[in-house]
Structure formats: structure tokens, C-alpha cells
Design an enzyme around this catalytic site. Structure first.
Site, PDB file in Angstrom:
ATOM      1  N   LYS A  22       2.948  32.991 -22.415  1.00 39.43           N
ATOM      2  CA  LYS A  22       2.444  34.247 -21.840  1.00 39.43           C
ATOM      3  C   LYS A  22       2.574  34.245 -20.322  1.00 39.43           C
ATOM      4  O   LYS A  22       3.046  35.218 -19.721  1.00 39.43           O
ATOM      5  CB  LYS A  22       0.972  34.442 -22.214  1.00 39.43           C
ATOM      6  CG  LYS A  22       0.274  35.583 -21.482  1.00 39.43           C
ATOM      7  CD  LYS A  22      -1.185  35.690 -21.864  1.00 39.43           C
ATOM      8  CE  LYS A  22      -2.110  35.148 -20.809  1.00 39.43           C
ATOM      9  NZ  LYS A  22      -2.285  36.012 -19.638  1.00 39.43           N
ATOM     10  N   ASN A  23       2.192  33.142 -19.686  1.00 39.61           N
ATOM     11  CA  ASN A  23       2.182  33.088 -18.227  1.00 39.61           C
ATOM     12  C   ASN A  23       3.578  32.947 -17.625  1.00 39.61           C
ATOM     13  O   ASN A  23       3.731  33.006 -16.406  1.00 39.61           O
ATOM     14  CB  ASN A  23       1.276  31.953 -17.753  1.00 39.61           C
ATOM     15  CG  ASN A  23      -0.189  32.225 -18.044  1.00 39.61           C
ATOM     16  OD1 ASN A  23      -0.603  33.379 -18.175  1.00 39.61           O
ATOM     17  ND2 ASN A  23      -0.981  31.175 -18.163  1.00 39.61           N
ATOM     18  N   CYS A 116      -9.122  39.180 -17.072  1.00 37.66           N
ATOM     19  CA  CYS A 116     -10.400  38.579 -17.460  1.00 37.66           C
ATOM     20  C   CYS A 116     -11.297  38.375 -16.245  1.00 37.66           C
ATOM     21  O   CYS A 116     -10.829  37.997 -15.164  1.00 37.66           O
ATOM     22  CB  CYS A 116     -10.166  37.236 -18.147  1.00 37.66           C
ATOM     23  SG  CYS A 116      -9.365  37.375 -19.754  1.00 37.66           S
ATOM     24  N   ARG A 121     -10.545  36.527  -7.703  1.00 38.51           N
ATOM     25  CA  ARG A 121      -9.140  36.136  -7.611  1.00 38.51           C
ATOM     26  C   ARG A 121      -8.468  37.048  -6.586  1.00 38.51           C
ATOM     27  O   ARG A 121      -7.669  37.923  -6.928  1.00 38.51           O
ATOM     28  CB  ARG A 121      -8.466  36.240  -8.987  1.00 38.51           C
ATOM     29  CG  ARG A 121      -9.042  35.254  -9.977  1.00 38.51           C
ATOM     30  CD  ARG A 121      -8.228  35.173 -11.238  1.00 38.51           C
ATOM     31  NE  ARG A 121      -8.510  36.269 -12.149  1.00 38.51           N
ATOM     32  CZ  ARG A 121      -7.920  36.417 -13.323  1.00 38.51           C
ATOM     33  NH1 ARG A 121      -7.008  35.561 -13.720  1.00 38.51           N
ATOM     34  NH2 ARG A 121      -8.234  37.426 -14.112  1.00 38.51           N
ATOM     35  N   ASP A 304      -7.068  26.851 -17.734  1.00 32.69           N
ATOM     36  CA  ASP A 304      -6.931  27.672 -18.944  1.00 32.69           C
ATOM     37  C   ASP A 304      -7.224  26.892 -20.225  1.00 32.69           C
ATOM     38  O   ASP A 304      -7.263  27.472 -21.309  1.00 32.69           O
ATOM     39  CB  ASP A 304      -5.518  28.267 -19.030  1.00 32.69           C
ATOM     40  CG  ASP A 304      -5.370  29.514 -18.168  1.00 32.69           C
ATOM     41  OD1 ASP A 304      -6.359  29.938 -17.555  1.00 32.69           O
ATOM     42  OD2 ASP A 304      -4.253  30.061 -18.112  1.00 32.69           O
ATOM     43  N   ARG A 396      -5.071  38.956 -26.194  1.00 33.17           N
ATOM     44  CA  ARG A 396      -4.268  39.140 -24.987  1.00 33.17           C
ATOM     45  C   ARG A 396      -3.284  37.994 -24.822  1.00 33.17           C
ATOM     46  O   ARG A 396      -2.233  38.162 -24.189  1.00 33.17           O
ATOM     47  CB  ARG A 396      -5.167  39.210 -23.751  1.00 33.17           C
ATOM     48  CG  ARG A 396      -5.995  40.485 -23.625  1.00 33.17           C
ATOM     49  CD  ARG A 396      -6.739  40.520 -22.309  1.00 33.17           C
ATOM     50  NE  ARG A 396      -5.804  40.246 -21.231  1.00 33.17           N
ATOM     51  CZ  ARG A 396      -6.117  39.638 -20.093  1.00 33.17           C
ATOM     52  NH1 ARG A 396      -7.331  39.215 -19.893  1.00 33.17           N
ATOM     53  NH2 ARG A 396      -5.216  39.448 -19.160  1.00 33.17           N
TER      54      ARG A 396
END
Length: 416
Positions: A22-23, A116, A121, A304, A396
């Protein structure tokens, strides 16, 4: 409301193929607009964050469609440079569109990105670094408006190795005149993957994964067919799932070297692990022992994977200490784990976990992606029935989680 209903106590066992990361996929999708040619992203997971990025591209005139598991992107019709506010606020990765749009259109407009709620951030680092390349930045009523007549490469020093800022700089610098040097960049494997994708399109990017990234500006990029790296966070999550249930698992396409920090902790937890080529086999030990760790930028322990690892610590004998150094609000899952019988005390960024023999099923609610995954893992090992609500957060980042867990022997049903 969608939810998972889990009947705990079953040992997981089986083989799992890991999805594309995903990242990695999200910034690669953003980077696809740097050309007018067709881009094919192979094995692209249809998770909700990816679908949101596709909506953002389509709002700008970019054609996107899936053929089997491949995402086909045709950016030739790009006709806008504004990220719709409602879409940008759904995911953090929307900020990557800023660097890509500045490169392609010399302008970009977006709201502060969402995602999230795991702590502050800020994107100050992104904006200050882009200014050094020649980008004019105006902030009005929560919107960021960027423009540049010309982008010029230079040496840029990051105060913190921010993944997002590194990605935005890479995307903005590919067409900048001259050379750009990024000092103290993020070293995550996903940064290396973005470099490889850009170079597959004809960019000249070197040094990702080291302390300096060098980018030589080019005039244009062409289309590419690219398969992103496997998802190290998904791999880590399922390794922990096997460990927490006392089971065993074989992971294929896991690229285990990217999560070596977790592997060492699982060995401390008495798991037996063997690796051959790109296949990893984990067998849970007869007993689970406490383990401690601190999160940090790569190659440190991934933030994560902190919530999932904490779930394992909850049912490991002894006292484990977890220190969260990346996001100051990444302990929202703690209150939910306590509902299930966990013994956790949090002071500042440190959590002290006293292991219990077993967790008890309860109704809990996910408040973020990885915290939600941690609750699912806790439910797998708990006695009785666990209901995890608000699984939209989990979806997600995890494709068909309930199906994969069921395939491995768990009793998980998606309802709602």
C-alpha cells in the site's frame, strides 16, 4: 456498520501470498501523472486507499481502470491541478499529488491531507523543501496553493527523514533543472521502490535507501509497466497472527529482509523462523515470552507494526515495554485491548504490558488502520467471540483480510 465477528482460539496454519505494498502503490499512482503515456501497475490491490487515489486522478481527467489485478492509468487527459477536498481528507497519501502536480503542471492546489488520526503529521517539511526548489507556496483557509515558473535543483537537508517529504521532493525534482541532492532522506524500502518506478519511466534518480538521494533533472518521462514491492506491513501482520494463535504460516513474496526488526522480536518470542529464497516459514513456540522494542525510522522497528506487536505482547509471559517514537497518538488501540483483559499502562510515549494467559472476547472499535488490525489479531487469540467494529479503517490497507484469515483456519465473518 461493517464489522468482523471473530471466534477466537483457532491456530492459524497455511500458505499466504503477500499483496503489493500500500505504501508503495499510493505514491506510484501519484507519480503516474508525470507522463502522458500509459502506465500499468501490476498486482495493484483494490483496497479503499487505492480506490480513493483513483478517484482523485479521475477528478483531474486521468483515465483509470482495472484489468484483472493490474491498474491501467492513462494520464494524457490531465486537465486540472486541484485535489478535491473531500477526497484529499480521506487519506494521507493525497499529499504526494503535490509534488507530482508541481512537476507536471507547475501548480498544485490541495487541502491538508487526512488519513488515520494517529498524531500530528505536519507537512511543514514538505513545503519548506519545495520552496527551496523554487515553488511558491500560499496557505489560505486550510488550502495549500503551489506554483512555480521554474524548478531548479539544489542541495536540500531534511531536519527529519520524513517519508512523505522525501517522496514529494523526488516527484518535484525529476524535471528540475540541474541536480538535486536530498540529504537525510527517509530510507524506507518504499522510497527505493518509488525510485525504481521513476527510473523505469526514464528518470535519473540514485541513492534511495542511503543517506543521500541524487536526482538529475530530465525533460520528460515515458510510460512503464511496473510491479511494486510486496507489502512488508501486511507480511508482518500475518506473521504476528500466526504467532499469537500458536500456529504456523508460510509467506510467499514477503521480502522478509524489509521487516528484519520484527523477525528478531518474534524469535525473542520463541517463534522458530526459517527463510529460503523469498519464502518464509514461521512456527510459533510452545510458549510465548515477553519482548520490548522502540519504533523508529527504517531500519528501526516499523511504527505500522507497533499495535499488532503489542497484541502479541499482551499474551506473552512477563513484562514487555513498547516505546512509540514516531506518532504520539498511536495508542488508541490500548483502551480497546484493555476491554479484552489486557494489562497495559501508558505513560507518555511508553506502554508497559504485563502478559496475561488469555484475552477475552469483547466488542471493540477500530479507530485507525493498524490499531484495527491489532484488535483483529487480539480477537483471533481471545476466548469467546470478539466483534471488531469500524473495519472501514482496516480495509484501507488490507485486501480481503477476513477471507485470508479464514483460509488459514480462523473463524472470521464480515457482517454489515
Amino acid at each position: 456498520m461493517e464489522k468482523y465477528v471473530i471466534k477466537g482460539g483457532r491456530k492459524l496454519s497455511g500458505v499466504l501470498e503477500i499483496e503489493s505494498a500500500k505504501n508503495s502503490v499510493l505514491p506510484i499512482i501519484a507519480a503516474s501523472i508525470l507522463t502522458s503515456d500509459e502506465v500499468i501497475i501490476k498486482n495493484c490491490p483494490k483496497i479503499s486507499d487505492v480506490l480513493t487515489m483513483i478517484k482523485i486522478l479521475r477528478s483531474m481527467g486521468v483515465k483509470c481502470c482495472f484489468q484483472d489485478k493490474n491498474l491501467i492509468i492513462n494520464p494524457s487527459g490531465l486537465n486540472a491541478y486541484t485535489v478535491p477536498e473531500n477526497l484529499g481528507k480521506e487519506l494521507r497519501a493525497s499529499v504526494c499529488m503535490m509534488g507530482a502536480l508541481i512537476s507536471r503542471a507547475k501548480k498544485a492546489r490541495l487541502s491538508y491531507p487526512g488519513g488515520c488520526d494517529i498524531g500530528l503529521r505536519p507537512i511543514d517539511i514538505h513545503l519548506s523543501c519545495l520552496k527551496e526548489l523554487g515553488v511558491n507556496v500560499t496557505e489560505i483557509c486550510g488550502e495549500i496553493i503551489c506554483s512555480a515558473k521554474k524548478l531548479t535543483g539544489k542541495e536540500i537537508y531534511l531536519d527529519f527523514p520524513s517519508v512523505g517529504a522525501t517522496e514529494n521532493l523526488m516527484l518535484a525534482a525529476v524535471f528540475a533543472e540541474g541536480k538535486t541532492e536530498i540529504h537525510n532522506p527517509a530510507k524506507e524500502p518504499e522510497i527505493v521502490d518509488l525510485m525504481c518506478f521513476l527510473n523505469a519511466m526514464g528518470a535519473k534518480v540514485y541513492g534511495a535507501g542511503t543517506s543521500i538521494i541524487l536526482i538529475e533533472g530530465v525533460k520528460e518521462l515515458h510510460g512503464a509497466v511496473y510491479r511494486p514491492m510486496p507489502d512488508r506491513i501486511e507480511a508482518g501482520t500475518y506473521l504476528i497472527a500466526a504467532a499469537i494463535t500458536g500456529g504456523e504460516i508460510e509467506l510467499r513474496n514477503g521480502r522478509i529482509k524489509n521487516i528484519s526488526a520484527l523477525v528478531h522480536k518474534l524469535c525473542d518470542n520463541t517463534c522458530k523462523i526459517s527463510i529460503k529464497n523469498d519464502i518464509m516459514y514461521l512456527k510459533s513456540g510452545a510458549s510465548r515470552k515477553s519482548f520490548s522494542f522502540s519504533t523508529g525510522p527504517y531500519p528501526g522497528f516499523p511504527t505500522d507494526l507497533q499495535p499488532q506487536a503489542m497484541s502479541l505482547a499482551c499474551v506473552s509471559s512477563g513484562v514487555s515495554v513498547v516505546t512509540e517514537n514516531v506518532f504520539e497518538m498511536r495508542y488508541k488501540h490500548v483502551a480497546e485491548l484493555i476491554k479484552m483483559g489486557a494489562d497495559i499502562t501508558v505513560q507518555g510515549r511508553t506502554a508497559v504490558i504485563k502478559g496475561v494467559d488469555r484475552l477475552n472476547g469483547a466488542t471493540v472499535s477500530a479507530s485507525d488502520l493498524r490499531g484495527g488490525a491489532a484488535l483483529v489479531l487480539a480477537g483471533l487469540s481471545a476466548e469467546g467471540k470478539t466483534v471488531v467494529e469500524e473495519i472501514r479503517y482496516v480495509e484501507r490497507g488490507y485486501l480481503d483480510m477476513e477471507k485470508k484469515l479464514t483460509m488459514l483456519g480462523a473463524d472470521v465473518k464480515r457482517k454489515g
